[in-house]
Design a protein around this motif. Structure first.
Motif, short mmCIF file in Angstrom:
data_model
loop_
_atom_site.label_atom_id
_atom_site.label_comp_id
_atom_site.label_asym_id
_atom_site.label_seq_id
_atom_site.Cartn_x
_atom_site.Cartn_y
_atom_site.Cartn_z
N TYR B 352 0.83 -1.21 0.00
CA TYR B 352 0.00 0.00 0.00
C TYR B 352 0.86 1.26 0.00
CZ TYR B 352 -3.56 3.36 0.99
OH TYR B 352 -4.38 4.45 0.90
N LEU B 355 2.04 1.71 -3.38
CA LEU B 355 0.91 2.08 -4.24
C LEU B 355 0.71 3.59 -4.22
CD1 LEU B 355 -1.76 1.55 -5.83
CD2 LEU B 355 -2.86 1.15 -3.64
N GLN B 356 0.83 4.17 -3.03
CA GLN B 356 0.70 5.63 -2.91
C GLN B 356 1.76 6.33 -3.75
OE1 GLN B 356 -1.51 7.48 -1.76
NE2 GLN B 356 -2.63 6.38 -0.19
N GLY B 359 1.32 4.63 -7.85
CA GLY B 359 0.06 4.36 -8.52
C GLY B 359 -0.14 2.87 -8.71
N PRO B 360 -1.34 2.50 -9.15
CA PRO B 360 -1.67 1.08 -9.23
C PRO B 360 -0.98 0.41 -10.41
CG PRO B 360 -3.45 2.39 -10.12
CD PRO B 360 -2.44 3.36 -9.59
N SER B 361 -0.30 -0.67 -10.15
CA SER B 361 0.26 -1.53 -11.19
C SER B 361 0.92 -2.68 -10.46
CB SER B 361 1.30 -0.80 -12.04
OG SER B 361 2.52 -0.67 -11.34
N LEU B 434 -4.28 -3.79 -5.28
CA LEU B 434 -3.49 -3.10 -6.29
C LEU B 434 -4.14 -3.18 -7.67
CD1 LEU B 434 -0.11 -4.48 -5.05
CD2 LEU B 434 -1.12 -2.27 -4.58
#
Lengths: 285, 489
Positions: B352, B355-356, B359-361, B434
């Motif tokens: 997480y 992720l911040q 970004g999502p991947s 994610l």
């Protein structure tokens, strides 16, 4: 040493089999403010114990489906469900009934929110500009964070979310959705309006970074659902007694746990739109 | 060995091009600021029933691992039967979170759910390791046994004592894993530390998060200080009294789950099993395969292979941090703290944070899994270097690392890494946040949709994939003649 282990194993099985007799148990889906959940709902349990004259207990759960499972398995007899989880629970338990909903739940809405970098602004109609952006829902089983936004997305953009967006995530929670869109990790998201308004009040939202770009049409959401077989255990008229107890809950402190202004009567039929929507996008068989 | 390593490295590099690792720039600093503030202002009073959560984390781990030791030991004795070996491979191929999700349907939130979710997969792991320990144990006591000694006596007096010390050592390592598992079971609702950790983290209460994590680090880091064999019975009895008296379970639920819930939907709803029902079932099956299972398998494998190599690279960087060959006592303590933090922070939280940032991947998942596993293997290799004898005039620093330490630990390192392969595969399960559709993501969706028929089929597919990877890993280890020593998983 081994003998001890065996003995403890036997004790463990024995302990687990001891069922609680005639305690009326309820749960609530984990939704907004989860801090001190036990403490806050204990007050609701105390209120119900006093009003109903039976022992009432609250058990916390971690997810929407865990609430449904506990209800189905008769580990709880009453639950504060979301629209979709309530529909699912009632389809699984014959005779179960929606008995009360929050005043606000008669016309609940979902907010579509976007990061400022997208340049999107609030519009009356569906924001077509979100196509091909990255998008996050809330929890997979949420009505306001998943079901309703997905319904509108499929209708307006003409395809499943993973086809019309650059990327689709499930943040797992409304507050999380807001945090992820505010930081720009996801460009657009869908969240429960009540959670949004609360976070605005709490000063957690920076309007220069994230804003509401669309409000969905209203739909019915959260409600109290009770199992059909409670009267067998707790006596005839028990369902009505519980209903009255919930409708008569007017202590601000208790209502703040949900958080709702008051509770109003509800019925299974009120949630037909949720059933239809769930079926139309394949979330209910 | 070099060829295998380079082969895996090349594969990972190729997969990086296929993998979805796009980095979308964002503005993570507000959220990071809050996290950083949380780290420096841990709040130990924010969590209600904190003491109970700690107690439950310990209780589930102790009872679960104790039961797994008993069953695992018994299974290890019968490990020469193919059916036992396959059975053990199967039960350990399913992540403890999935076991918990299955048992939640049957037993609800009763202590049995948590205990079995740990005990079952751990029995499979322990059976395998114990049988290997007994195989590799010193055979010399066997040679001095008089002819005509019974099987049981031989086992008790010649084979068991030799293996027992290893069992003890390994059990301790398993208990650390058990504590991690126990905490993670809180994510699905059991009343352990993970329960509060997940809630607090989800809502961004970072001061509470850091307090919970600090407590958890302390439990893990002090494990060897409070866990003594003599105290074990006391701990176990305490654990049993601590476990909550359950909400009870009914036979009806078990029967319903086994005979109805997990039957594929078209067959469950059909009046009779006729051609129409079978056609519908076929459609259900092919749909599930093409839309979920196949993409799920592809994503899971890509993520696993890259994370495996990432974990390998990380390990080679991390292991000197706790090795007496490279650092003095102070440096090593810092190294230990660093590794305990990395390996005890749930991957989900690490992911997480990244992720911040990105970004999502797949990128956050790759980095989270790599770091977490690198910390675990790095710890084992670092410990391993303690016993490496060095000449008095051996090189220092980088020269020592590249010309002596690395070549000498390399076979051990590869053995641990390949052991960890299937574990990494299992861990990809819990990174659905994610937006990477791994098999675990689809399993989680099926549970969220209360479609246990789909969930169970996908879990079976996941288990088979796991067994396939495990078999491949064993073949590679055998070909490279990597000795599978103790203290591993």
């Amino acid at each position: 040493m081994f003998r001890n282990i065996f003995m403890t194993a036997a004790m463990l099985l024995g302990l687990s089999a001891a069922a609680h007799a005639d305690t009326f148990v309820f749960t609530a889906i984990p939704d907004e403010d989860e801090s001190r959940l036990q403490t806050r709902f204990q007050k609701v349990a105390t209120y119900l114990t006093k009003t109903l004259g039976v022992d009432v207990k609250f058990i916390p759960v971690k997810s929407y489906d865990a609430a449904v499972t506990a209800f189905r398995n008769d580990q709880v007899q009453l639950a504060w469900f979301g629209g979709l989880s309530g529909v699912r629970a009632r389809r699984l338990v014959d005779g179960s009934k929606a008995i009360a909903q929050g005043y606000e739940d008669q016309f609940f809405v979902t907010y579509f929110i976007a990061n400022a970098s997208t340049g999107l602004n609030e519009s009356k109609g569906f924001p077509m500009g979100i196509k091909d952006k990255t998008f996050t829902f809330g929890s997979k089983g949420s009505t306001s964070g998943r079901l309703m936004p997905e319904f509108h997305i499929r209708k307006e953009l003409g395809g499943a979310p993973d086809k019309v967006f650059g990327r689709v995530g499930f943040s797992g929670d409304h507050s999380r959705t807001i945090a992820l869109v505010q930081s720009g990790a996801y460009e657009v998201g869908a969240t429960n309006y009540a959670v949004w308004e609360n976070e605005v009040k709490a000063g957690k939202i920076d309007p220069s970074k994230v804003k509401v770009i669309w409000k969905t049409p209203a739909y019915p959401d959260y409600q109290w659902t009770i199992r059909g077989d409670v009267e067998k255990k707790f006596g005839a008229g028990f369902t009505e007694k519980v209903t009255q107890a919930l409708l008569g809950m007017n202590d601000k402190d208790l209502l703040a746990s949900f958080p709702r202004k008051s509770f109003v009567p509800a019925s299974n039929a009120d949630y037909q739109p949720i059933v239809d929507t769930g079926k139309s996008i394949g979330l209910i068989d | 060995m070099a060829r295998t390593s380079l082969g895996f490295l090349a594969l990972a590099v190729v997969l990086l091009f296929v993998a979805d690792i796009e980095i979308s720039t964002s503005d993570p600093w507000t959220e990071f600021g809050r996290m950083a503030l949380g780290v420096v202002t841990p709040d130990f009073t924010a969590t209600e029933s904190l003491f109970e959560a700690i107690l439950m984390t310990l209780a589930f781990a102790l009872v679960g691992v104790a039961l797994a030791n008993v069953f695992g030991f018994m299974l290890a004795l019968a490990f020469h039967y193919r059916v036992v070996r396959v059975g053990c491979a199967f039960i350990r191929a399913i992540h403890e979170l999935f076991w918990a999700l299955i048992f939640l349907q049957i037993f609800g939130l009763s202590p049995l759910t948590g205990v079995l979710a740990i005990a079952i997969p751990y029995s499979g792991i322990i059976a395998k390791v114990y049988s290997e320990i007994m195989e590799e144990a010193d055979q010399s006591p066997l040679r001095v046994i008089p002819a005509g000694t019974g099987n049981i006596s031989t086992f008790l007096f010649a084979r068991l004592p030799e293996a027992f010390a290893h069992f003890k050592n390994y059990s301790l390592y398993r208990l650390e894993c058990g504590l991690r598992s126990s905490a993670v079971l809180g994510f699905v609702g059991l009343p352990t530390l993970g329960y509060h950790l997940e809630s607090a983290f989800r809502q961004g209460h970072y001061s509470e998060v850091s307090a919970l994590l600090i407590l958890f680090y302390i439990i893990i880091a002090t494990l060897r200080r409070w866990m003594h064999r003599k105290l074990l019975p006391l701990y176990l009895i305490g654990a049993l009294f601590a476990l909550p008296s359950s909400a009870g379970f009914s036979l009806d639920n078990i029967i319903r789950f086994l005979t109805s819930d997990i039957v594929p939907h078209p067959l469950r709803t059909a009046e009779t099993i006729d051609t129409a029902a079978l056609t519908a079932f076929w459609h259900w099956l092919t749909e599930l395969f093409t839309t979920q299972a196949l993409p799920g398998i592809a994503n899971t494998l890509v993520l696993t292979m890259i994370a495996l190599v990432g974990a390998g690279i990380g390990t080679l960087i991390f292991f000197p941090l706790i090795s007496p060959k490279f650092f003095g006592p102070k440096g090593r303590t810092a190294g230990h703290v660093f590794l305990v933090v990395l390996r005890s922070t749930p991957e989900y939280i690490l992911a997480y944070v990244f992720l911040q940032l990105w970004g999502p991947s797949m990128a956050p998942a790759i980095v989270a899994l790599s770091l977490h596993n690198a910390a675990i293997i790095g710890h084992l290799i670092g410990r391993h270097t303690e016993t490496l004898p060095l000449r008095a005039d051996s090189a220092k620093g980088l020269n020592l690392y590249f010309w002596e330490a690395l070549p000498r630990v390399y076979p051990q390192f590869l053995a641990f890494l390949f052991y960890r392969w299937e574990v990494i595969l299992r861990e990809t399960a819990i990174l659905g946040i994610l937006g990477i559709p791994t098999l675990g993501f689809f399993v989680d969706s099926a549970f969220a949709d209360i479609r246990y028929d789909r969930a169970l089929l996908l879990i079976l597919i996941t288990a088979l994939l796991n067994i396939a990877v495990d078999t491949l890993s064993r073949m590679i280890r055998a070909r490279l003649r990597l000795k599978t020593t103790l203290d591993h998983e």
